[in-house]
Design a protein around this motif. Structure first.
Motif, PDB file in Angstrom:
ATOM      1  N   LEU A  52       0.828  -1.209   0.000  1.00 19.57           N
ATOM      2  CA  LEU A  52       0.000   0.000   0.000  1.00 19.57           C
ATOM      3  C   LEU A  52       0.865   1.263   0.000  1.00 19.57           C
ATOM      4  O   LEU A  52       0.600   2.215  -0.744  1.00 19.57           O
ATOM      5  CB  LEU A  52      -0.920   0.011   1.224  1.00 19.57           C
ATOM      6  CG  LEU A  52      -2.107  -0.955   1.222  1.00 19.57           C
ATOM      7  CD1 LEU A  52      -2.819  -0.896   2.570  1.00 19.57           C
ATOM      8  CD2 LEU A  52      -3.073  -0.612   0.104  1.00 19.57           C
ATOM      9  N   ILE A  53       1.897   1.250   0.838  1.00 21.95           N
ATOM     10  CA  ILE A  53       2.774   2.426   0.929  1.00 21.95           C
ATOM     11  C   ILE A  53       3.510   2.638  -0.390  1.00 21.95           C
ATOM     12  O   ILE A  53       3.658   3.774  -0.856  1.00 21.95           O
ATOM     13  CB  ILE A  53       3.767   2.259   2.102  1.00 21.95           C
ATOM     14  CG1 ILE A  53       3.005   2.293   3.429  1.00 21.95           C
ATOM     15  CG2 ILE A  53       4.835   3.354   2.061  1.00 21.95           C
ATOM     16  CD1 ILE A  53       3.838   1.958   4.631  1.00 21.95           C
ATOM     17  N   ASN A  54       3.954   1.552  -1.027  1.00 15.79           N
ATOM     18  CA  ASN A  54       4.629   1.674  -2.320  1.00 15.79           C
ATOM     19  C   ASN A  54       3.699   2.254  -3.374  1.00 15.79           C
ATOM     20  O   ASN A  54       4.115   3.068  -4.213  1.00 15.79           O
ATOM     21  CB  ASN A  54       5.144   0.310  -2.778  1.00 15.79           C
ATOM     22  CG  ASN A  54       6.400  -0.112  -2.034  1.00 15.79           C
ATOM     23  OD1 ASN A  54       7.139   0.733  -1.531  1.00 15.79           O
ATOM     24  ND2 ASN A  54       6.645  -1.400  -1.952  1.00 15.79           N
ATOM     25  N   ASP A  55       2.416   1.835  -3.353  1.00 15.47           N
ATOM     26  CA  ASP A  55       1.442   2.384  -4.302  1.00 15.47           C
ATOM     27  C   ASP A  55       1.267   3.886  -4.092  1.00 15.47           C
ATOM     28  O   ASP A  55       1.223   4.663  -5.050  1.00 15.47           O
ATOM     29  CB  ASP A  55       0.094   1.681  -4.143  1.00 15.47           C
ATOM     30  CG  ASP A  55       0.092   0.280  -4.751  1.00 15.47           C
ATOM     31  OD1 ASP A  55       1.051  -0.041  -5.482  1.00 15.47           O
ATOM     32  OD2 ASP A  55      -0.859  -0.479  -4.488  1.00 15.47           O
ATOM     33  N   ILE A  56       1.164   4.285  -2.827  1.00 16.30           N
ATOM     34  CA  ILE A  56       1.003   5.715  -2.528  1.00 16.30           C
ATOM     35  C   ILE A  56       2.234   6.496  -2.984  1.00 16.30           C
ATOM     36  O   ILE A  56       2.121   7.559  -3.610  1.00 16.30           O
ATOM     37  CB  ILE A  56       0.777   5.925  -1.017  1.00 16.30           C
ATOM     38  CG1 ILE A  56      -0.545   5.279  -0.584  1.00 16.30           C
ATOM     39  CG2 ILE A  56       0.762   7.411  -0.674  1.00 16.30           C
ATOM     40  CD1 ILE A  56      -0.759   5.262   0.919  1.00 16.30           C
ATOM     41  N   LEU A  57       3.420   5.961  -2.716  1.00 13.44           N
ATOM     42  CA  LEU A  57       4.654   6.635  -3.123  1.00 13.44           C
ATOM     43  C   LEU A  57       4.760   6.721  -4.637  1.00 13.44           C
ATOM     44  O   LEU A  57       5.204   7.738  -5.190  1.00 13.44           O
ATOM     45  CB  LEU A  57       5.868   5.906  -2.543  1.00 13.44           C
ATOM     46  CG  LEU A  57       6.039   5.990  -1.016  1.00 13.44           C
ATOM     47  CD1 LEU A  57       7.217   5.139  -0.560  1.00 13.44           C
ATOM     48  CD2 LEU A  57       6.218   7.440  -0.574  1.00 13.44           C
ATOM     49  N   ASP A  58       4.342   5.649  -5.351  1.00 15.00           N
ATOM     50  CA  ASP A  58       4.355   5.678  -6.817  1.00 15.00           C
ATOM     51  C   ASP A  58       3.446   6.772  -7.343  1.00 15.00           C
ATOM     52  O   ASP A  58       3.786   7.499  -8.284  1.00 15.00           O
ATOM     53  CB  ASP A  58       3.915   4.324  -7.383  1.00 15.00           C
ATOM     54  CG  ASP A  58       5.086   3.365  -7.536  1.00 15.00           C
ATOM     55  OD1 ASP A  58       6.225   3.769  -7.240  1.00 15.00           O
ATOM     56  OD2 ASP A  58       4.871   2.210  -7.957  1.00 15.00           O
TER      57      ASP A  58
END
Length: 363
Positions: free
Chosen positions: A183-189
């Motif tokens: 989830l955090i990686n998606d937000i950062l992307d």
């Protein structure tokens, strides 16, 4: 009912045309029967009404041409001195003023419509953002609560916990942590894309192999819901020149969404093949669908998930669209609420690598 509505519109247009024709004819009659100084005030007012009635550009130009023809024709027919130099200049300036007013009204009308459309879009974006934040809060808290809860059990009751339970808790902590990281990686992307800082690492890879990998990664969730998954992959597909990680993430997101939003014992289909535009992937489901008004809105499925008690942030589809745009591709959604959704992605021909090109690059 539809025929009645069309009939009313047609009758309304006919009445408008009759009134406009009457006003135009009245202007001509006034200019013939009365001296120009007497008739001009009424005549020009009539032309202004015609321009303001439907302030489209071609209407304004049409009534301007009619006004010019009628005032000049009226002056010639009436034979008065209305065609003298000063009078003709006055008439021309009056007609130009009418045209200017009509065009200004048209511009203001267009500006008002644009402002109302922008206000509506801003309101919809705000509602979508609120739904996204509400769902994101839930999605982030769920794995965090699992991590905290199981780690508390392990730390406070470490002696009394059986070995098999200990392994189960550790597995749950690991799974929850990976989900949270995803989830955090998606937000950062999404943030990097917005800032223009997400870099692509292009390579040439097999499209059908990537589809098989994505199907394998979503197969467990599909089996748990007893979904029928149909894969129709055209033979001898060309390779893609793209960022393999991003394309794989797009396929996984689309398949995961299809699984998530489809009821038990439903159906999912993925179709892969060539089209005139390039390489096409289509993922269809028999799930809850998306309301027509929400298609194209950011985080549309997040808002729909909230009303159907389905977990989801809506990030997946938003990221898919961004990833496809980075590749010069397209993402289209066709959906009927309560019946299902089809999401189609297409990569342009410039990213399709045929066998001869692959051999040349390999050499």
């Amino acid at each position: 009912m539809g025929g009645t509505g069309k009939g009313r519109i047609k009758r309304g247009r006919m009445k408008l045309s009759i009134v406009q024709l009457g006003l135009a004819s009245g202007l001509f009659v006034l200019d013939i029967l009365f001296p120009s100084g007497t008739a001009d005030g009424i005549g020009y007012s009539a032309v202004l009404v015609l321009c303001l009635w439907n302030p489209k550009r071609w209407y304004v130009l049409l009534w301007m041409a009619i006004a010019i023809a009628l005032v000049i024709g009226g002056g010639i027919v009436s034979g008065d001195d209305g065609m003298g130099g000063p009078a003709l200049i006055n008439r021309t300036l009056a007609i130009a003023t009418i045209m200017t007013v009509g065009l200004l009204v048209r511009a203001q009308t267009g500006l008002i419509v644009a402002l109302r459309r922008s206000e509506l879009e801003a309101r919809q974006a705000s509602e979508a953002k609120s739904a996204f934040l509400a769902n994101m809060s839930h999605e982030l808290r769920t794995p965090l609560n699992a991590i905290i809860g199981f780690s508390d059990l392990l730390s406070t009751n470490s002696v009394r916990i059986a070995e098999n339970k200990r392994a189960e808790y550790v597995h749950d902590i690991h799974t929850s942590a990976n989900h949270l990281l995803s989830l955090i990686n998606d937000i950062l992307d999404l943030v990097r894309i917005g800032a223009g800082r997400l870099e692509m690492h292009e390579e040439i890879f097999s499209a059908d192999e990537l589809v098989v990998e994505a199907l394998r990664m979503t197969s467990i969730a599909a089996k748990q819901k007893q979904l029928i998954v149909d894969a129709n992959i055209a033979p001898h597909l060309p390779h893609l020149r793209a960022d393999r990680r991003l394309v794989k993430q797009v396929l996984i997101n689309l398949l995961a969404n299809a699984v998530k939003f489809t009821k038990d014992r439903g159906g999912i289909a993925i179709e892969v093949g060539l089209s005139d535009a390039g390489l096409r992937f289509a993922v269809s489901d028999t799930g809850i669908g998306i309301p027509a008004a929400d298609i194209g809105r950011p985080f549309a499925r997040a808002a729909n998930a909230a009303t159907h008690a389905v977990s989801g942030t809506g990030l997946g589809l938003a990221l898919c669209r961004e990833y496809m745009e980075m590749h010069g591709g397209t993402l289209k959604i066709r959906s009927v609420e309560g019946k299902g959704t089809t999401v189609e992605i297409a990569f342009p021909n410039i990213r399709v690598v045929v066998a001869s090109s692959r051999d040349t690059l390999a050499a």
